[in-house]
Motif scaffolding. Structure first.
Motif, mmCIF file in Angstrom:
data_model
loop_
_atom_site.group_PDB
_atom_site.id
_atom_site.type_symbol
_atom_site.label_atom_id
_atom_site.label_comp_id
_atom_site.label_asym_id
_atom_site.label_seq_id
_atom_site.Cartn_x
_atom_site.Cartn_y
_atom_site.Cartn_z
ATOM 1 N N ASN A 1 -131.239 24.734 32.911
ATOM 2 C CA ASN A 1 -132.438 23.903 32.778
ATOM 3 C C ASN A 1 -133.630 24.596 33.413
ATOM 4 N N ALA A 2 -134.836 24.188 33.020
ATOM 5 C CA ALA A 2 -136.060 24.729 33.612
ATOM 6 C C ALA A 2 -136.311 24.086 34.968
ATOM 7 N N ALA A 3 -137.278 24.620 35.704
ATOM 8 C CA ALA A 3 -137.593 24.086 37.033
ATOM 9 C C ALA A 3 -138.095 22.653 36.982
ATOM 10 N N ASP A 4 -138.651 22.232 35.842
ATOM 11 C CA ASP A 4 -139.074 20.839 35.713
ATOM 12 C C ASP A 4 -137.939 19.937 35.232
ATOM 13 N N GLY A 5 -136.749 20.505 35.096
ATOM 14 C CA GLY A 5 -135.581 19.749 34.689
ATOM 15 C C GLY A 5 -135.335 19.696 33.202
ATOM 16 N N HIS B 1 -133.476 23.057 40.845
ATOM 17 C CA HIS B 1 -132.613 24.211 40.651
ATOM 18 C C HIS B 1 -131.818 24.027 39.360
ATOM 19 N N ARG B 2 -131.116 25.050 38.940
ATOM 20 C CA ARG B 2 -130.182 24.891 37.826
ATOM 21 C C ARG B 2 -129.087 23.924 38.263
ATOM 22 N N ALA B 3 -128.786 22.959 37.432
ATOM 23 C CA ALA B 3 -127.839 21.919 37.811
ATOM 24 C C ALA B 3 -126.424 22.458 37.939
ATOM 25 N N ALA C 1 -137.575 16.817 27.750
ATOM 26 C CA ALA C 1 -138.096 16.683 29.108
ATOM 27 C C ALA C 1 -137.104 15.961 30.009
ATOM 28 N N PHE C 2 -137.168 16.260 31.308
ATOM 29 C CA PHE C 2 -136.317 15.573 32.260
ATOM 30 C C PHE C 2 -136.786 14.132 32.423
ATOM 31 N N TYR D 1 -125.264 17.751 38.260
ATOM 32 C CA TYR D 1 -125.713 17.311 39.582
ATOM 33 C C TYR D 1 -126.918 18.123 40.057
ATOM 34 N N PHE D 2 -127.896 17.409 40.614
ATOM 35 C CA PHE D 2 -129.081 18.028 41.206
ATOM 36 C C PHE D 2 -129.159 17.650 42.683
ATOM 37 N N ARG D 3 -129.494 18.653 43.514
ATOM 38 C CA ARG D 3 -129.686 18.450 44.957
ATOM 39 C C ARG D 3 -130.885 19.289 45.394
#
Length: 235
Positions: free
Chosen positions: A44-48, A68-70, A54-55, A220-222
């Protein structure tokens, strides 16, 4: 959270990309071939965003951040299985306690002592498949116990050194208290939904049960915080 059409649209866009990355990854599967850890696996891009999708920030109760990359956490039917890389005691803990842990703590040095090396803002899980088996498990209210225990362990030390302080004993004692006093809750989620955890929540993955045969895939995103002080701030 959810159901929300924006979360579902993102999951649908991410799933074929995720499957391609999982199939091409040289990363070995753990737990006898039933768990793909998949750190930074989704491109994924930095904006998700994934491709043109789009995120779905509008569906979430958090402000947009650079992402970050998930991680692509993949569980297969039969999880967990014994494996050479895991001791019998660790496998039993995985079965009994869902391998309950706190993200952000890394095993450092030959004795694998725990230190806070990856302070993060929150934990967001976005399911990509409709599998409810082997769900995320959380201990309700555990973030308050962990936060207080870690603040006490770090208090005698200057904040600039907190990332290098061995907090293993405090962490393990607090986790034992969590098991004694907090309710264990399973959080099965499907596309269109999401799980958002406080960063200090003790959590794990339940053993596979039921007759579903498809892989369970969650992104997952952290996103990282600037300091350990932010990470252990009052919940």
């Amino acid at each position: 959270m959810g159901p929300d059409p924006a979360l579902r649209a993102w999951a649908e866009a991410a799933l074929p990309v995720a499957r391609q990355e999982i199939a091409a990854s040289p990363e070995p599967w753990r737990c006898g071939g039933t768990w793909f850890v998949g750190v930074d696996a989704l491109p994924n891009a930095a904006d998700g965003s994934v491709g043109a999708c789009a995120f779905p920030w509008q569906a979430l109760p958090v402000a947009p951040r650079s992402l970050h990359r998930a991680q692509l956490s993949v569980i297969r039917p039969g999880y967990p299985q014994p494996s050479e890389e895991e001791s019998a005691a660790a496998f039993a803990f995985r079965q009994k306690r869902a391998a309950a842990h706190l993200d952000g703590l890394l095993p450092i040095g030959p004795d694998r002592r725990r230190m806070i090396r990856e302070p993060h803002a929150w934990i967001l899980g976005v399911p990509l498949t409709s599998v409810r088996a082997a769900p995320l498990v959380v201990w309700e209210g555990s973030h308050r116990i962990m936060a207080e225990a870690l603040r006490q362990a770090l208090r005698p030390h200057p904040p600039e050194s907190w990332a290098d302080i061995d907090i293993t004993d405090a962490y393990q004692a607090a986790r034992a208290e969590v098991f004694r006093t907090c309710a264990r809750v399973e959080l099965p989620v499907v596309p269109g939904e999401a799980s958002l955890l406080h960063r200090l929540t003790v959590h794990g993955v339940a053993s596979w049960s039921g007759t579903e045969r498809e892989d369970r895939i969650i992104a997952y995103f952290r996103p990282m915080l600037a300091s350990v002080a932010e990470w252990i701030a009052q919940p």
